[in-house]
Enzyme design. Structure first.
Site, PDB file in Angstrom:
ATOM      1  N   GLY A  41       0.824  -1.214   0.000  1.00 39.99           N
ATOM      2  CA  GLY A  41       0.000   0.000   0.000  1.00 39.99           C
ATOM      3  C   GLY A  41       0.852   1.255   0.000  1.00 39.99           C
ATOM      4  N   GLY A 182       1.982  23.963   2.051  1.00 38.64           N
ATOM      5  CA  GLY A 182       1.496  23.181   0.912  1.00 38.64           C
ATOM      6  C   GLY A 182       0.297  22.371   1.368  1.00 38.64           C
ATOM      7  N   VAL A 237      12.317  29.436   8.396  1.00 40.01           N
ATOM      8  CA  VAL A 237      12.672  28.895   9.711  1.00 40.01           C
ATOM      9  C   VAL A 237      14.179  28.705   9.769  1.00 40.01           C
ATOM     10  CG1 VAL A 237      12.411  26.870  11.176  1.00 40.01           C
ATOM     11  CG2 VAL A 237      10.430  27.832  10.034  1.00 40.01           C
ATOM     12  N   ALA A 267       6.714  20.008   6.802  1.00 38.14           N
ATOM     13  CA  ALA A 267       5.950  19.553   5.625  1.00 38.14           C
ATOM     14  C   ALA A 267       6.332  20.448   4.457  1.00 38.14           C
ATOM     15  CB  ALA A 267       4.451  19.632   5.909  1.00 38.14           C
ATOM     16  N   HIS A 441     -31.183  17.754  -8.313  1.00 39.60           N
ATOM     17  CA  HIS A 441     -31.398  18.831  -7.347  1.00 39.60           C
ATOM     18  C   HIS A 441     -31.783  18.231  -5.995  1.00 39.60           C
ATOM     19  CE1 HIS A 441     -32.663  22.697  -5.742  1.00 39.60           C
ATOM     20  NE2 HIS A 441     -33.763  22.113  -5.305  1.00 39.60           N
TER      21      HIS A 441
HETATM   22  C1  LIG Z   1       0.505  12.947   4.292  1.00 38.24           C
HETATM   23  C2  LIG Z   1       0.294  12.620   2.838  1.00 38.24           C
HETATM   24  C3  LIG Z   1      -0.961  12.774   2.283  1.00 38.24           C
HETATM   25  C4  LIG Z   1      -1.175  12.469   0.949  1.00 38.24           C
HETATM   26  N1  LIG Z   1      -2.428  12.631   0.437  1.00 38.24           N
HETATM   27  C5  LIG Z   1      -2.659  12.339  -0.855  1.00 38.24           C
HETATM   28  C6  LIG Z   1      -3.969  12.445  -1.397  1.00 38.24           C
HETATM   29  O1  LIG Z   1      -4.915  12.813  -0.712  1.00 38.24           O
HETATM   30  N2  LIG Z   1      -4.156  12.109  -2.696  1.00 38.24           N
HETATM   31  C7  LIG Z   1      -3.117  11.683  -3.494  1.00 38.24           C
HETATM   32  O2  LIG Z   1      -3.332  11.392  -4.674  1.00 38.24           O
HETATM   33  N3  LIG Z   1      -1.868  11.580  -3.012  1.00 38.24           N
HETATM   34  C8  LIG Z   1      -1.612  11.882  -1.708  1.00 38.24           C
HETATM   35  N4  LIG Z   1      -0.351  11.727  -1.211  1.00 38.24           N
HETATM   36  C9  LIG Z   1       0.718  11.283  -2.133  1.00 38.24           C
HETATM   37  C10 LIG Z   1       0.633   9.763  -2.377  1.00 38.24           C
HETATM   38  O3  LIG Z   1       0.769   9.099  -1.152  1.00 38.24           O
HETATM   39  C11 LIG Z   1       1.718   9.337  -3.347  1.00 38.24           C
HETATM   40  O4  LIG Z   1       1.592  10.078  -4.541  1.00 38.24           O
HETATM   41  C12 LIG Z   1       1.611   7.855  -3.695  1.00 38.24           C
HETATM   42  O5  LIG Z   1       1.702   7.055  -2.548  1.00 38.24           O
HETATM   43  C13 LIG Z   1       2.728   7.473  -4.676  1.00 38.24           C
HETATM   44  O6  LIG Z   1       2.653   6.119  -4.977  1.00 38.24           O
HETATM   45  P1  LIG Z   1       3.952   5.294  -5.421  1.00 38.24           P
HETATM   46  O7  LIG Z   1       3.479   3.916  -5.702  1.00 38.24           O
HETATM   47  O8  LIG Z   1       4.673   6.026  -6.470  1.00 38.24           O
HETATM   48  O9  LIG Z   1       4.928   5.308  -4.153  1.00 38.24           O
HETATM   49  P2  LIG Z   1       4.743   4.979  -2.608  1.00 38.24           P
HETATM   50  O10 LIG Z   1       3.331   4.976  -2.202  1.00 38.24           O
HETATM   51  O11 LIG Z   1       5.665   5.906  -1.902  1.00 38.24           O
HETATM   52  O12 LIG Z   1       5.268   3.499  -2.487  1.00 38.24           O
HETATM   53  C14 LIG Z   1       6.598   3.157  -2.701  1.00 38.24           C
HETATM   54  C15 LIG Z   1       6.887   1.866  -1.954  1.00 38.24           C
HETATM   55  O13 LIG Z   1       8.156   1.371  -2.350  1.00 38.24           O
HETATM   56  C16 LIG Z   1       8.779   0.766  -1.242  1.00 38.24           C
HETATM   57  N5  LIG Z   1      10.210   0.718  -1.503  1.00 38.24           N
HETATM   58  C17 LIG Z   1      11.044   1.753  -1.736  1.00 38.24           C
HETATM   59  N6  LIG Z   1      12.296   1.303  -1.981  1.00 38.24           N
HETATM   60  C18 LIG Z   1      12.243  -0.044  -1.901  1.00 38.24           C
HETATM   61  C19 LIG Z   1      13.211  -1.066  -2.042  1.00 38.24           C
HETATM   62  N7  LIG Z   1      14.469  -0.803  -2.336  1.00 38.24           N
HETATM   63  N8  LIG Z   1      12.823  -2.349  -1.862  1.00 38.24           N
HETATM   64  C20 LIG Z   1      11.526  -2.643  -1.548  1.00 38.24           C
HETATM   65  N9  LIG Z   1      10.573  -1.714  -1.405  1.00 38.24           N
HETATM   66  C21 LIG Z   1      10.923  -0.423  -1.587  1.00 38.24           C
HETATM   67  C22 LIG Z   1       8.405   1.680  -0.077  1.00 38.24           C
HETATM   68  O14 LIG Z   1       8.527   0.987   1.153  1.00 38.24           O
HETATM   69  C23 LIG Z   1       6.966   2.041  -0.434  1.00 38.24           C
HETATM   70  O15 LIG Z   1       6.045   1.178   0.191  1.00 38.24           O
HETATM   71  C24 LIG Z   1      -0.098  12.006   0.139  1.00 38.24           C
HETATM   72  C25 LIG Z   1       1.164  11.836   0.695  1.00 38.24           C
HETATM   73  C26 LIG Z   1       1.366  12.134   2.020  1.00 38.24           C
HETATM   74  C27 LIG Z   1       2.735  11.937   2.607  1.00 38.24           C
END
Ligand SMILES: Cc1cc2nc3c(=O)[nH]c(=O)nc-3n(C[C@H](O)[C@H](O)[C@H](O)COP(=O)(O)OP(=O)(O)OC[C@H]3O[C@@H](n4cnc5c(N)ncnc54)[C@H](O)[C@@H]3O)c2cc1C
Length: 462
Positions: A41, A182, A237, A267, A441
């Site tokens: 996830g 942000g 900051v 953040a 509506h």
């Molecule tokens: C507080 C917060 C709120 C957010 N809210 C939103 C929102 O409302 N809507 C939205 O669209 N986006 C939101 N985002 C952004 C969103 O979470 C990311 O855009 C999204 O998770 C990206 O997906 P991804 O699959 O690219 O990477 P990630 O979700 O970051 O997953 C990458 C995975 O790779 C794994 N990994 C990394 N390196 C290795 C390795 N060498 N070996 C094995 N595993 C590895 C990590 O452990 C991780 O689980 C939010 C982010 C944050 C921090």
């Protein structure tokens, strides 16, 4: 070393990009291995989208109930002052996260994906090592996501926290300072304020949510004020003294100032996660801090693909998922490319903001002759019944053929309008299509129809 394993597709990272790619690849009969170092996830389900929206919901409910107890609500509901058991709130949030992440595990299993829990290290473009095991593949998909940008002057630890710690509080601090205005900083800052903290936001730029246009951010700025959140714009900051709980900062004129605070939430953005797994060895072409990909998410090395936050902005879960699904289909031999008309971006602030496609300024910058019209929620019956007074829906369309170029909205609950906005853009709708569609509506969606009608010169309820 254990014997070498072989697979067609090897995915590093089980976030929304990686796990969706794996599910789709499994559906298409591609032998797939997914390696995840933490929890399935990724950021989204564990420490991002879902937990933040859960905490925002808790904060909203608590704040609303408080309004009933101190007679500040006009609804006629009276209660005793509510109390907050934040431990239970976090447990509830964790329950949602567990349900979703175990659901992802079940979907991967159902689709025949082999999941390996461990940290992958790249050996070359066709081989990866995890826990002493060598796995060779025909296609390597990089989906390692992003990390919070650290400020060396504010190292995470103790009273200085990142969004990850802020999403699992053991108590609500009396005073919280959020560094960065942000969407992540503001979503969490507003939630903490509604949970009872005195919140201050410090931002180096001259306005909040600098990537959104001013008309959209104004209602959010007004809401921060109404909630009693103190905002320092154009302040940088400089450090935090833990012993005296003092945050020091400097304004645009170079004058220094201090703030007393119990916790500091950093953040200031996120950067692609490119370090610590031997990515350098591939010497891939980069696009700044992100991996450069073409419109099929192919990197500069054949059969090495990259998706999601690792490939840069917009860093959004739904973009990562769409890219993941596409790459799986390309590997299965389908003709696909990543060319969305628009990708919706939502700020779950109070009020919410949604943008899809071009804003008036972007249409202008693209040299397009456009018309733009907005419809205020102050004239929308459903918004009134939701106690929502601020905000509007705005449409941008070509002047010549009325093709819709973009939608923007700010107001309570507008995140749900992103679906209609996205569909109208992807389907190539014109103003007449939206104006001529009967909208139920009373709904907030009527403001969408009215904005289109207004752009055509004949709004009915204004
Ligand atoms: C507080 C917060 C709120 C957010 N809210 C939103 C929102 O409302 N809507 C939205 O669209 N986006 C939101 N985002 C952004 C969103 O979470 C990311 O855009 C999204 O998770 C990206 O997906 P991804 O699959 O690219 O990477 P990630 O979700 O970051 O997953 C990458 C995975 O790779 C794994 N990994 C990394 N390196 C290795 C390795 N060498 N070996 C094995 N595993 C590895 C990590 O452990 C991780 O689980 C939010 C982010 C944050 C921090």
């Amino acid at each position: 070393m254990q014997p070498t394993q072989h697979t067609t597709l090897l995915i590093i990272g089980g976030g929304p990009g990686g796990y969706v790619a794996a599910i789709r690849a499994g559906q298409l009969g591609i032998a797939t291995v997914l390696i995840e170092g933490q929890a399935l996830g990724g950021t989204c389900l564990n420490v991002g989208c879902i937990p933040s929206k859960a905490l925002i919901h808790v904060a909203e409910q608590f704040h609303t109930t408080q309004g009933y107890s101190n007679n500040s609500s006009p609804l006629g509901i009276k209660t005793q002052a509510p109390t907050l058991d934040i431990g239970q709130s976090v447990q509830w949030k964790n329950g949602i996260v567990d349900r979703l992440t175990s659901g992802v595990g079940a979907l991967l299993k159902k689709n025949g994906v082999k999941v390996i829990h461990g940290w992958a290290k790249i050996l070359d473009g066709k081989a990866v090592e995890v826990d002493g095991q060598r796995i060779e593949c025909e296609h390597l998909l990089l989906a390692t996501g992003s990390k919070s940008v650290d400020l060396p002057i504010l190292p995470i630890g103790g009273a200085i926290i990142s969004s990850t710690e802020a999403l699992s509080p053991t108590s609500i601090p009396r005073r919280l300072t959020v560094v960065g205005a942000g969407y992540i900083g503001l979503e969490l800052g507003i939630a903490y304020r509604k949970l009872g903290a005195e919140v201050t936001v410090v931002e180096a730029r001259d306005r909040i949510l600098p990537t959104y246009d001013k008309d959209l951010t104004l209602p959010v700025a007004e809401s921060l004020k109404a909630l009693g959140i103190t905002l320092y714009l154009e302040h940088s900051v400089e450090g935090f003294q833990a012993s005296s709980k003092t945050l020091s900062m400097r304004n645009a004129l170079g004058e220094s100032q201090t703030l007393e605070t119990d916790q500091v939430l950093v953040a200031v953005g996120r950067r692609p996660h490119t370090r610590g797994f031997n990515l350098e060895t591939l010497a891939l072409a980069m696009n700044g801090p992100a991996i450069r990909v073409d419109n099929r998410c192919q990197t500069s090395m054949r059969n090495v693909w990259a998706i999601g936050d690792l490939t840069g902005e917009p860093m959004l879960a739904h973009r990562a998922m769409a890219q993941g699904e596409m790459v799986a289909e390309i590997i299965a031999g389908k003709q696909r490319e990543f060319c969305p008309t628009a990708i919706a971006a939502v700020c779950f602030t109070d009020p919410e903001i949604v943008v899809v496609g071009k804003s008036p300024a972007e249409a202008e910058a693209a040299g397009l002759d456009y018309i733009s019209a907005s419809f205020p929620f102050s004239a929308n019956g459903r918004a009134m019944t939701l106690e929502s007074k601020s905000g509007f829906v705005r449409v941008v369309a070509r002047r010549d053929n009325h093709l819709i170029l973009g939608w923007q909205a700010v107001g309570a609950g507008v995140s749900e309008l992103s679906t209609a906005f996205g569909q109208s853009l992807e389907m190539g709708a014109c103003l007449e299509d939206i104006a001529g569609t009967i909208h139920a509506h009373p709904t907030l969606g009527e403001a969408v129809q009215e904005a289109a009608l207004r752009a055509l010169g004949h709004a009915l309820h204004l």
